[in-house]
Design a protein around this motif. Sequence first.
Motif, mmCIF file in Angstrom:
data_model
loop_
_atom_site.group_PDB
_atom_site.id
_atom_site.type_symbol
_atom_site.label_atom_id
_atom_site.label_comp_id
_atom_site.label_asym_id
_atom_site.label_seq_id
_atom_site.Cartn_x
_atom_site.Cartn_y
_atom_site.Cartn_z
ATOM 1 N N SER A 194 0.718 -1.128 0.054
ATOM 2 C CA SER A 194 -0.045 0.163 -0.102
ATOM 3 C C SER A 194 0.838 1.238 0.080
ATOM 4 O O SER A 194 0.458 2.279 -0.635
ATOM 5 C CB SER A 194 -0.991 -0.115 1.177
ATOM 6 O OG SER A 194 -0.203 0.262 2.249
ATOM 7 N N GLY A 195 2.291 1.248 0.742
ATOM 8 C CA GLY A 195 2.778 2.291 0.610
ATOM 9 C C GLY A 195 3.430 2.515 -0.749
ATOM 10 O O GLY A 195 3.481 4.000 -1.309
ATOM 11 N N VAL A 196 3.829 1.546 -1.512
ATOM 12 C CA VAL A 196 4.115 1.917 -2.917
ATOM 13 C C VAL A 196 2.890 2.090 -3.779
ATOM 14 O O VAL A 196 3.339 3.118 -4.656
ATOM 15 C CB VAL A 196 4.769 0.198 -3.408
ATOM 16 C CG1 VAL A 196 4.869 0.411 -5.076
ATOM 17 C CG2 VAL A 196 6.058 -0.192 -2.914
ATOM 18 N N GLY A 197 1.893 1.777 -3.601
ATOM 19 C CA GLY A 197 0.639 2.251 -4.210
ATOM 20 C C GLY A 197 0.503 3.820 -3.927
ATOM 21 O O GLY A 197 0.176 4.543 -4.820
ATOM 22 N N ILE A 198 0.616 4.223 -2.659
ATOM 23 C CA ILE A 198 0.399 5.528 -2.437
ATOM 24 C C ILE A 198 1.470 6.534 -3.203
ATOM 25 O O ILE A 198 1.257 7.597 -3.439
ATOM 26 C CB ILE A 198 0.121 6.081 -0.944
ATOM 27 C CG1 ILE A 198 -1.194 5.074 -0.426
ATOM 28 C CG2 ILE A 198 0.216 7.183 -0.316
ATOM 29 C CD1 ILE A 198 -1.130 5.121 1.103
ATOM 30 N N SER A 199 2.753 5.907 -3.018
ATOM 31 C CA SER A 199 3.770 6.780 -3.591
ATOM 32 C C SER A 199 3.538 6.777 -5.181
ATOM 33 O O SER A 199 3.671 7.919 -5.672
ATOM 34 C CB SER A 199 5.255 6.003 -3.155
ATOM 35 O OG SER A 199 5.362 5.838 -1.984
ATOM 36 N N SER A 200 3.099 5.794 -5.634
ATOM 37 C CA SER A 200 3.085 5.853 -7.119
ATOM 38 C C SER A 200 1.904 6.957 -7.493
ATOM 39 O O SER A 200 1.727 7.513 -8.575
ATOM 40 C CB SER A 200 2.948 4.452 -7.880
ATOM 41 O OG SER A 200 1.508 3.958 -7.275
ATOM 42 N N MET A 201 0.768 6.772 -6.325
ATOM 43 C CA MET A 201 -0.137 7.758 -6.831
ATOM 44 C C MET A 201 0.169 9.119 -6.753
ATOM 45 O O MET A 201 -0.403 10.001 -7.321
ATOM 46 C CB MET A 201 -1.272 7.422 -5.782
ATOM 47 C CG MET A 201 -2.624 8.423 -5.746
ATOM 48 S SD MET A 201 -3.527 8.201 -7.550
ATOM 49 C CE MET A 201 -4.313 6.402 -7.201
ATOM 50 N N MET B 182 -4.907 12.937 -6.069
ATOM 51 C CA MET B 182 -5.626 11.650 -5.752
ATOM 52 C C MET B 182 -4.952 11.280 -4.379
ATOM 53 O O MET B 182 -5.479 10.069 -3.911
ATOM 54 C CB MET B 182 -5.892 10.585 -6.606
ATOM 55 C CG MET B 182 -6.595 11.426 -7.903
ATOM 56 S SD MET B 182 -8.268 11.575 -7.661
ATOM 57 C CE MET B 182 -8.785 9.654 -7.635
ATOM 58 N N VAL B 183 -3.828 11.790 -3.785
ATOM 59 C CA VAL B 183 -3.322 10.998 -2.794
ATOM 60 C C VAL B 183 -4.009 10.958 -1.545
ATOM 61 O O VAL B 183 -4.076 9.883 -0.968
ATOM 62 C CB VAL B 183 -1.829 11.637 -2.355
ATOM 63 C CG1 VAL B 183 -1.182 11.289 -1.140
ATOM 64 C CG2 VAL B 183 -0.854 11.756 -3.595
ATOM 65 N N MET B 184 -4.774 12.009 -1.026
ATOM 66 C CA MET B 184 -5.363 11.759 0.107
ATOM 67 C C MET B 184 -6.529 10.828 -0.211
ATOM 68 O O MET B 184 -7.142 10.118 0.923
ATOM 69 C CB MET B 184 -6.372 13.148 0.533
ATOM 70 C CG MET B 184 -5.179 14.226 1.069
ATOM 71 S SD MET B 184 -4.108 13.590 2.337
ATOM 72 C CE MET B 184 -5.185 13.613 3.751
ATOM 73 N N ARG B 185 -7.276 10.771 -1.353
ATOM 74 C CA ARG B 185 -8.325 9.815 -1.467
ATOM 75 C C ARG B 185 -7.616 8.281 -1.451
ATOM 76 O O ARG B 185 -8.514 7.283 -0.980
ATOM 77 C CB ARG B 185 -8.844 9.907 -3.001
ATOM 78 C CG ARG B 185 -9.986 9.312 -3.009
ATOM 79 C CD ARG B 185 -10.612 9.685 -4.485
ATOM 80 N NE ARG B 185 -11.998 9.247 -4.552
ATOM 81 C CZ ARG B 185 -12.646 9.575 -5.569
ATOM 82 N NH1 ARG B 185 -12.509 10.374 -6.317
ATOM 83 N NH2 ARG B 185 -14.173 9.083 -5.299
ATOM 84 N N SER B 186 -6.174 8.073 -1.661
ATOM 85 C CA SER B 186 -5.830 6.647 -1.785
ATOM 86 C C SER B 186 -5.344 6.245 -0.341
ATOM 87 O O SER B 186 -5.191 5.193 -0.018
ATOM 88 C CB SER B 186 -4.618 6.741 -2.684
ATOM 89 O OG SER B 186 -3.464 7.503 -2.300
ATOM 90 N N ILE B 187 -5.272 7.270 0.443
ATOM 91 C CA ILE B 187 -4.940 7.014 1.771
ATOM 92 C C ILE B 187 -5.988 6.457 2.974
ATOM 93 O O ILE B 187 -5.826 5.514 3.685
ATOM 94 C CB ILE B 187 -4.287 8.207 2.675
ATOM 95 C CG1 ILE B 187 -2.860 8.500 1.967
ATOM 96 C CG2 ILE B 187 -4.049 7.902 4.134
ATOM 97 C CD1 ILE B 187 -2.426 9.684 2.542
#
Length: 96
Positions: free
Chosen positions: A67-74, A81-86
């Motif tokens: 999930s950290g990798v996903g948020i970083s790529s986001m 969209m970072v806050m939405r992916s958290i």
Amino acid sequence: QETHLAQALRLTQHRGALIPVPQHLRRSAPLARMQPCDPSSAFFGFMGVTSAIVFANLGAAYGTAKSGVGISSMGVMRPDMVMRSIIPVVMAGVLG
């Protein structure tokens, strides 16, 4: 003190009244006559508990890393969209 009738019917006195004791609650053998467990059974039981805890923590660490990798790529691809992916990560932390 139990009466002869209470002993025959396996009744127990509770607060002055004789009540029947269910079959599954009766002791069939005193603890002194029970066979002791094999010492290795405790070892394998604790090894099972240990492996369950280890694999649960490894899975949690793997999911957190993914999930950290996903948020970083986001954050690189779509910074808006970072806050939405958290939100799913926070919900998983609350529920877990």
